[in-house]
Design an enzyme around this catalytic site. Structure first.
Site, PDB file in Angstrom:
ATOM      1  N   PHE A 149       0.906  -1.266  -0.064  1.00  0.00           N
ATOM      2  CA  PHE A 149       0.064  -0.092  -0.096  1.00  0.00           C
ATOM      3  C   PHE A 149       0.909   1.337   0.129  1.00  0.00           C
ATOM      4  O   PHE A 149       0.328   2.464  -0.310  1.00  0.00           O
ATOM      5  CB  PHE A 149      -0.961  -0.049   1.196  1.00  0.00           C
ATOM      6  CG  PHE A 149      -0.248   0.191   2.372  1.00  0.00           C
ATOM      7  CD1 PHE A 149       0.178   1.866   2.670  1.00  0.00           C
ATOM      8  CD2 PHE A 149       0.088  -0.714   3.599  1.00  0.00           C
ATOM      9  CE1 PHE A 149       0.684   1.861   4.015  1.00  0.00           C
ATOM     10  CE2 PHE A 149       0.797  -0.386   4.633  1.00  0.00           C
ATOM     11  CZ  PHE A 149       1.037   1.007   5.076  1.00  0.00           C
ATOM     12  N   LYS A 173      -1.074  -7.007  -9.233  1.00  0.00           N
ATOM     13  CA  LYS A 173      -2.355  -7.231  -8.302  1.00  0.00           C
ATOM     14  C   LYS A 173      -1.844  -6.034  -7.186  1.00  0.00           C
ATOM     15  O   LYS A 173      -0.971  -6.289  -6.234  1.00  0.00           O
ATOM     16  CB  LYS A 173      -2.371  -8.412  -7.684  1.00  0.00           C
ATOM     17  CG  LYS A 173      -3.767  -8.925  -6.711  1.00  0.00           C
ATOM     18  CD  LYS A 173      -4.040  -8.199  -5.579  1.00  0.00           C
ATOM     19  CE  LYS A 173      -3.245  -8.490  -4.565  1.00  0.00           C
ATOM     20  NZ  LYS A 173      -3.394  -7.255  -3.518  1.00  0.00           N
ATOM     21  N   GLU A 176      -4.943  -3.773  -2.030  1.00  0.00           N
ATOM     22  CA  GLU A 176      -6.397  -3.457  -2.210  1.00  0.00           C
ATOM     23  C   GLU A 176      -6.904  -2.301  -1.049  1.00  0.00           C
ATOM     24  O   GLU A 176      -8.005  -1.576  -1.301  1.00  0.00           O
ATOM     25  CB  GLU A 176      -7.347  -4.649  -1.536  1.00  0.00           C
ATOM     26  CG  GLU A 176      -7.132  -5.074  -0.215  1.00  0.00           C
ATOM     27  CD  GLU A 176      -5.847  -5.825   0.078  1.00  0.00           C
ATOM     28  OE1 GLU A 176      -4.924  -5.664  -0.587  1.00  0.00           O
ATOM     29  OE2 GLU A 176      -5.652  -6.812   0.971  1.00  0.00           O
ATOM     30  N   SER A 226       5.511  -7.145   3.261  1.00  0.00           N
ATOM     31  CA  SER A 226       6.146  -7.501   4.411  1.00  0.00           C
ATOM     32  C   SER A 226       6.688  -8.746   4.354  1.00  0.00           C
ATOM     33  O   SER A 226       6.534  -9.419   3.314  1.00  0.00           O
ATOM     34  CB  SER A 226       4.852  -7.527   5.349  1.00  0.00           C
ATOM     35  OG  SER A 226       3.956  -8.470   5.007  1.00  0.00           O
ATOM     36  N   CYS A 281       9.599   1.669   3.283  1.00  0.00           N
ATOM     37  CA  CYS A 281      10.579   0.454   3.617  1.00  0.00           C
ATOM     38  C   CYS A 281      12.182   0.982   3.748  1.00  0.00           C
ATOM     39  O   CYS A 281      12.710   0.406   4.202  1.00  0.00           O
ATOM     40  CB  CYS A 281      10.674  -0.518   2.334  1.00  0.00           C
ATOM     41  SG  CYS A 281      11.138   0.092   0.710  1.00  0.00           S
ATOM     42  N   GLU A 382       9.636  -4.331  12.751  1.00  0.00           N
ATOM     43  CA  GLU A 382       9.258  -3.276  11.961  1.00  0.00           C
ATOM     44  C   GLU A 382       8.092  -2.515  12.277  1.00  0.00           C
ATOM     45  O   GLU A 382       6.987  -3.320  12.504  1.00  0.00           O
ATOM     46  CB  GLU A 382       9.086  -3.700  10.453  1.00  0.00           C
ATOM     47  CG  GLU A 382       8.801  -2.653   9.300  1.00  0.00           C
ATOM     48  CD  GLU A 382       8.648  -3.100   8.006  1.00  0.00           C
ATOM     49  OE1 GLU A 382       7.909  -3.934   7.638  1.00  0.00           O
ATOM     50  OE2 GLU A 382       9.022  -2.359   6.836  1.00  0.00           O
TER      51      GLU A 382
HETATM   52  P1  NAD Z   1       1.357  -6.627   2.886  1.00  0.00           P
HETATM   53  O1  NAD Z   1       2.611  -7.805   3.021  1.00  0.00           O
HETATM   54  O2  NAD Z   1       0.461  -6.723   4.118  1.00  0.00           O
HETATM   55  O3  NAD Z   1       0.775  -6.765   1.773  1.00  0.00           O
HETATM   56  C1  NAD Z   1       1.627  -6.533   0.311  1.00  0.00           C
HETATM   57  C2  NAD Z   1       0.908  -7.143  -0.709  1.00  0.00           C
HETATM   58  O4  NAD Z   1       0.500  -8.705  -0.544  1.00  0.00           O
HETATM   59  C3  NAD Z   1      -0.440  -6.835  -0.835  1.00  0.00           C
HETATM   60  O5  NAD Z   1      -1.012  -6.580  -2.364  1.00  0.00           O
HETATM   61  C4  NAD Z   1      -1.585  -7.772  -0.250  1.00  0.00           C
HETATM   62  O6  NAD Z   1      -2.909  -7.705  -1.105  1.00  0.00           O
HETATM   63  C5  NAD Z   1      -0.997  -8.848  -0.330  1.00  0.00           C
HETATM   64  N1  NAD Z   1      -1.260  -9.824   0.894  1.00  0.00           N
HETATM   65  C6  NAD Z   1      -1.396  -9.441   1.989  1.00  0.00           C
HETATM   66  N2  NAD Z   1      -1.525 -10.598   2.848  1.00  0.00           N
HETATM   67  C7  NAD Z   1      -1.376 -11.766   1.951  1.00  0.00           C
HETATM   68  C8  NAD Z   1      -1.475 -13.073   2.441  1.00  0.00           C
HETATM   69  N3  NAD Z   1      -1.794 -13.369   3.573  1.00  0.00           N
HETATM   70  N4  NAD Z   1      -1.193 -13.913   1.170  1.00  0.00           N
HETATM   71  C9  NAD Z   1      -0.802 -13.337   0.007  1.00  0.00           C
HETATM   72  N5  NAD Z   1      -0.994 -12.065  -0.140  1.00  0.00           N
HETATM   73  C10 NAD Z   1      -1.095 -11.087   0.786  1.00  0.00           C
HETATM   74  O7  NAD Z   1       2.188  -5.243   3.185  1.00  0.00           O
HETATM   75  P2  NAD Z   1       1.712  -3.765   3.017  1.00  0.00           P
HETATM   76  O8  NAD Z   1       1.250  -3.909   4.505  1.00  0.00           O
HETATM   77  O9  NAD Z   1       0.711  -3.846   2.071  1.00  0.00           O
HETATM   78  O10 NAD Z   1       3.136  -3.037   2.882  1.00  0.00           O
HETATM   79  C11 NAD Z   1       3.952  -2.721   3.864  1.00  0.00           C
HETATM   80  C12 NAD Z   1       5.226  -3.689   3.868  1.00  0.00           C
HETATM   81  O11 NAD Z   1       5.813  -3.599   2.779  1.00  0.00           O
HETATM   82  C13 NAD Z   1       6.082  -3.201   4.790  1.00  0.00           C
HETATM   83  O12 NAD Z   1       6.580  -4.242   5.584  1.00  0.00           O
HETATM   84  C14 NAD Z   1       7.319  -2.544   4.099  1.00  0.00           C
HETATM   85  O13 NAD Z   1       8.607  -2.578   4.830  1.00  0.00           O
HETATM   86  C15 NAD Z   1       7.215  -3.521   2.721  1.00  0.00           C
HETATM   87  N6  NAD Z   1       7.639  -2.726   1.799  1.00  0.00           N
HETATM   88  C16 NAD Z   1       8.840  -3.258   1.298  1.00  0.00           C
HETATM   89  C17 NAD Z   1       9.716  -2.509   0.404  1.00  0.00           C
HETATM   90  C18 NAD Z   1      11.107  -3.033  -0.098  1.00  0.00           C
HETATM   91  O14 NAD Z   1      11.449  -2.691  -1.331  1.00  0.00           O
HETATM   92  N7  NAD Z   1      11.434  -3.976   0.510  1.00  0.00           N
HETATM   93  C19 NAD Z   1       8.887  -1.498  -0.429  1.00  0.00           C
HETATM   94  C20 NAD Z   1       7.610  -0.956  -0.150  1.00  0.00           C
HETATM   95  C21 NAD Z   1       7.015  -1.653   1.222  1.00  0.00           C
END
Ligand code: NAD
Length: 497
Positions: A149, A173, A176, A226, A281, A382
């Site tokens: 997000f 994808k 959401e 994450s 991140c 984090e």
């Molecule tokens: P998230 O892991 O909750 O979601 C990321 C994506 O995975 C979304 O599209 C979500 O719909 C999907 N998702 C969520 N739960 C899932 C599941 N159980 N099974 C399959 N798919 C699932 O992350 P977020 O809260 O949207 O974003 C924040 C996180 O992203 C932080 O941990 C941040 O550090 C990380 N991030 C990392 C980078 C990087 O380059 N390393 C860059 C941006 C964000």
């Protein structure tokens, strides 16, 4: 209230699933829209369309594909205010920050415009007598991207412009929680002349992600999110024989050396810790105070954190906007409670901030902890909010050990006037992206973005040449002309002479 649809095969697509998810304006806390959540059948439909579009798109000369990207770049520039406002309204970050993140995404499109040059192969004449050999990089097929997000435009743009420039087709994808930017980008790409089916956006949650992971026509998956989900994506994509890069979470350290320019370091830390409300991140969430700099550092930081201007992202005077959802706000507040229980010293407490006219927005003010210890959960985990922890260490070596022992290794910075120290830090540190007197060392589009350790599962980083390598596979051809020179069958390993 609008229901945001998917975008498949060049047009809006409602899908068969009746499931939806709410979209909020984090600045006001209001529910503003809903988004359709794709079913497995919807995903399979989108992948089918992308597969159909692949043959023609991958056969187009790279220069033809580049021309569509040039046009796409112009359209993004023309529509940048609208896209930026979409980011502000669904994510909450402040306008200039949102605009900056779009620019970083746009730079990847600019990089991808150079695809004819980037895909030039290697050629060796006469590797053996009358034998030439050359290597080319060919597209993979249907690639998928799953994004978080916190950067609704930039992170998807790390992926699909390069994948598509390389001749692949793409199913995105997005999160959401803020899907509208991706839909807008897909509309603009179509307007730029991209054939239908080459770039598709499906909205969804775990169900759609699992459908992408198991669809046999998806050749590669790029993920950013994450760490637990990144690991899940990495393991399951690999199990299903897909190429995968899965970028995860972070805990980034900023090492403050006693000889540094303290004003520069404090200003750098303020932006890096509290910009985008810490939802980056690459946010610096740990300041490592080396030697005797600790007291001066926390005095200067406290003043600035206390005077941070928190407000809606649409207000140009705001320095920090709200968090993405109420649940995330509660989670960040609970980490601040935890830090106090764990014995860290809370110098600035932003938990009870209230903004007139925006009482229901998801705001928290900047929080600052001193005397944080490496065994505390607020240090290890984090938080993804505007919470900066100061850890005090006795010397440079202790700072290096601290950073190297952390499970995450996304980004780090050091502030020092000593070139030797800066260079040694860059050399010794087990982190993917390093800044020397630079607060957020996000590499430019023509370099590559990615962390080490549990911040990245897989081998290739995003964009730059790593991106081109990820979205293509290598083929090496060896040929003999003139023909008719062979004598008898040879049963030994061929060697060139
Ligand atoms: P998230 O892991 O909750 O979601 C990321 C994506 O995975 C979304 O599209 C979500 O719909 C999907 N998702 C969520 N739960 C899932 C599941 N159980 N099974 C399959 N798919 C699932 O992350 P977020 O809260 O949207 O974003 C924040 C996180 O992203 C932080 O941990 C941040 O550090 C990380 N991030 C990392 C980078 C990087 O380059 N390393 C860059 C941006 C964000």
């Amino acid at each position: 209230m609008t229901v945001i649809k998917h975008f498949v095969d060049g047009k809006p697509f409602e899908g068969s699933s009746k499931r939806t998810s709410d979209i909020f304006n984090p600045a006001t806390g209001e529910k503003v829209n809903k988004v359709n959540l794709a079913s497995k059948a919807d995903i399979d439909f989108a992948v089918g369309k992308a597969k159909k579009a692949f043959t023609e798109w991958s056969n187009k000369p790279a220069v033809t594909r580049a021309r569509v990207l040039f046009k796409f770049k112009e359209l993004i520039e023309k529509n940048s205010d609208e896209i930026t406002k979409l980011i502000v309204s669904e994510h909450g970050k402040v306008y200039e920050d949102a605009k900056g993140s779009l620019t970083r995404g746009l730079e990847v499109v600019e990089f991808a415009c150079g695809i004819p040059h980037l895909l030039k192969g290697e050629f060796t004449e006469n590797v053996g007598t009358n034998i030439d050999s050359w290597s080319v990089r060919q597209s993979l097929g249907v690639c998928a991207g799953i994004t978080p997000f916190n950067f609704p435009a930039m992170v998807p743009m790390w992926m699909f412009p390069i994948a598509i420039a390389c001749g692949n087709t793409f199913v995105l994808k997005p999160s959401e929680k803020d899907p509208s930017c991706s839909i807008k980008l897909a509309q603009l790409f179509k307007e730029a002349g991209l054939p239908d089916g080459v770039f598709n956006v499906v909205n969804g949650d775990k169900e759609s992600v699992d459908a992408l992971l198991t669809n046999k026509d998806v050749a590669a998956i790029s993920f950013v999110g994450s760490t637990p989900i990144a690991k899940y994506i990495y393991e399951n994509a690999a199990k299903n024989e897909k190429r995968v890069q899965a970028l995860g979470g972070a805990k980034n350290h900023c090492v403050i050396m006693p000889d540094c320019d303290l004003d520069q370091a404090v200003n750098g830390l303020m932006g890096a810790a509290y910009g985008s409300a810490g939802e980056r991140c690459m946010a610096q969430s740990v300041a490592v105070a080396v030697g005797n700099i600790g007291d001066k550092l926390v005095t200067e930081l406290s003043k600035k954190v206390e005077s941070l201007k928190v407000g809606p992202g649409s207000d140009k005077t705001s320095e920090m906007g709200p968090l993405i959802t109420k649940q995330h706000l509660e989670k960040v507040k609970s980490y601040v409670d935890l830090g106090i229980q764990e014995g860290a010293k809370l110098l600035v407490d932003g938990r009870s901030i209230k903004l007139q006219g925006f009482e229901n927005g998801f705001y928290i003010g900047g929080c600052l902890f001193d005397n944080v210890k490496p065994n505390m959960r607020i240090y290890k985990e984090e938080i993804f909010g505007p919470v900066l922890s100061v850890v005090r260490v006795k010397d440079f070596d202790s700072a290096v050990n601290l950073v190297n022992e952390h499970e995450f290794g996304n980004g780090t910075s050091i502030y020092t006037r000593d070139g030797d120290v800066g260079r040694t830090y860059a050399n010794k540190i087990k982190v993917g992206m390093v800044g020397i007197n630079i607060p957020i060392p996000v590499p430019m589009a023509f370099h590559s973005f990615g962390g080490w350790k549990r911040s990245l599962f897989g081998d290739q980083h995003m964009h730059g040449m790593e991106g081109v390598r990820f979205y293509t596979k290598l083929k090496t051809i060896t040929s003999r002309w003139p023909s008719g020179l062979a004598t008898n069958p040879e049963f030994v390993m061929p060697t060139m002479n």
